[in-house]
Every structure is written in structure tokens, then in C-alpha cells.
Design a protein around this motif. Structure first.
Motif, mmCIF file in Angstrom:
data_model
loop_
_atom_site.group_PDB
_atom_site.id
_atom_site.type_symbol
_atom_site.label_atom_id
_atom_site.label_comp_id
_atom_site.label_asym_id
_atom_site.label_seq_id
_atom_site.Cartn_x
_atom_site.Cartn_y
_atom_site.Cartn_z
ATOM 1 N N LEU A 56 -13.473 -42.963 91.291
ATOM 2 C CA LEU A 56 -14.385 -42.297 90.365
ATOM 3 C C LEU A 56 -15.674 -41.903 91.086
ATOM 4 C CD1 LEU A 56 -15.013 -41.385 87.484
ATOM 5 C CD2 LEU A 56 -15.747 -43.739 86.993
ATOM 6 N N VAL A 57 -16.218 -42.808 91.867
ATOM 7 C CA VAL A 57 -17.445 -42.525 92.622
ATOM 8 C C VAL A 57 -17.222 -41.369 93.586
ATOM 9 C CG1 VAL A 57 -19.033 -43.431 94.388
ATOM 10 C CG2 VAL A 57 -18.421 -44.838 92.409
ATOM 11 N N SER A 58 -16.133 -41.393 94.336
ATOM 12 C CA SER A 58 -15.916 -40.336 95.335
ATOM 13 C C SER A 58 -15.675 -38.978 94.678
ATOM 14 C CB SER A 58 -14.785 -40.702 96.292
ATOM 15 O OG SER A 58 -13.559 -40.786 95.626
ATOM 16 N N SER A 59 -14.975 -38.940 93.553
ATOM 17 C CA SER A 59 -14.752 -37.647 92.897
ATOM 18 C C SER A 59 -16.051 -37.091 92.324
ATOM 19 C CB SER A 59 -13.664 -37.752 91.827
ATOM 20 O OG SER A 59 -14.095 -38.501 90.716
ATOM 21 N N LEU A 60 -16.888 -37.946 91.751
ATOM 22 C CA LEU A 60 -18.179 -37.489 91.232
ATOM 23 C C LEU A 60 -19.106 -37.055 92.363
ATOM 24 C CD1 LEU A 60 -18.700 -40.244 88.518
ATOM 25 C CD2 LEU A 60 -18.436 -37.792 88.059
ATOM 26 N N ALA A 61 -19.118 -37.810 93.449
ATOM 27 C CA ALA A 61 -19.961 -37.454 94.595
ATOM 28 C C ALA A 61 -19.573 -36.093 95.148
ATOM 29 C CB ALA A 61 -19.859 -38.533 95.671
ATOM 30 N N ALA A 68 -22.581 -40.906 97.720
ATOM 31 C CA ALA A 68 -21.800 -41.880 96.954
ATOM 32 C C ALA A 68 -22.660 -43.055 96.502
ATOM 33 C CB ALA A 68 -20.613 -42.364 97.782
ATOM 34 N N GLU A 69 -23.616 -43.469 97.326
ATOM 35 C CA GLU A 69 -24.479 -44.590 96.973
ATOM 36 C C GLU A 69 -25.308 -44.277 95.727
ATOM 37 O OE1 GLU A 69 -24.525 -43.115 100.075
ATOM 38 O OE2 GLU A 69 -23.159 -44.565 100.987
ATOM 39 N N ARG A 70 -25.772 -43.050 95.636
ATOM 40 C CA ARG A 70 -26.570 -42.623 94.470
ATOM 41 C C ARG A 70 -25.695 -42.585 93.220
ATOM 42 N NH1 ARG A 70 -31.019 -39.164 92.908
ATOM 43 N NH2 ARG A 70 -30.972 -39.420 90.664
ATOM 44 N N ILE A 71 -24.492 -42.020 93.368
ATOM 45 C CA ILE A 71 -23.555 -41.956 92.243
ATOM 46 C C ILE A 71 -23.226 -43.367 91.768
ATOM 47 C CG2 ILE A 71 -21.205 -41.323 91.559
ATOM 48 C CD1 ILE A 71 -23.000 -38.878 91.838
#
Length: 94
Positions: A56-61, A68-71
Motif C-alpha cells: 500500500l505504501v509503495s503504490s501510494l508513493a 515512502a517514509e512520508r507516505i
């Protein structure tokens, strides 16, 4: 939250799209609702199928062109709110 944790929608959640960018969710047996802005609504849409936190994090980033850290930092409180409202389950992988 760990990268391997799996996030899934809880069955029976009612949703109402207020506008193109806003969504309201009501959990089964809940007397309160959760309003989602455009990005949180996007997260909800992506959880139509269970998803690992890392995915989920990588797709949003990738889609929002953000680190990715911010997401991850922005996503954790959103998912915690959804879990507290009985709208999603967060399960350790395995």
C-alpha cells in the motif's frame, strides 16, 4: 505498523460517496461514522482486496510521487482511525 501486516476492509461497512473526493463510512453496529478526504478515500478504494502495508505504501508513493517514509508516516494514523472505527482489520502476516 510492520511492512508485512495485512490490511483488509471489514465486511458490512456501508459507504456513501459525498463527492468525487469525499467518502463517508459507517461500520456494522457502529453509531458513528468516519469521513474520508480524497487521499483517504483513495486508500479505502485500494483496500478493496486485502493488501500488505508495504504494498500500500509503495503504490501510494509511486502514484503521489512522494517518499515512502512520508507516505508511511501519513498513512499509519489514517489506518489506526479506520481500525478503531471497526472499518478495517490489521493482521500480522503469517
Amino acid at each position: 505498523m510492520k511492512s508485512e501486516d495485512v490490511i483488509s476492509r471489514r465486511p458490512g461497512v456501508m459507504e456513501a460517496r459525498i463527492s468525487e473526493d469525499e467518502l463517508v463510512l459507517l461500520g456494522v453496529g457502529s453509531e458513528s461514522y468516519v469521513g474520508l478526504d480524497a487521499i483517504a478515500s483513495d486508500v479505502w478504494d485500494r483496500l478493496e482486496a486485502p493488501m500488505r502495508f508495504a504494498d500500500l505504501v509503495s503504490s501510494l508513493a509511486a502514484d503521489y510521487d512522494a517518499p515512502a517514509e512520508r507516505i508511511e508516516a501519513d498513512l499509519e494514523p489514517t489506518l489506526a482511525t479506520l481500525a478503531e472505527g471497526g472499518l478495517v482489520d490489521i493482521a500480522p502476516a503469517g
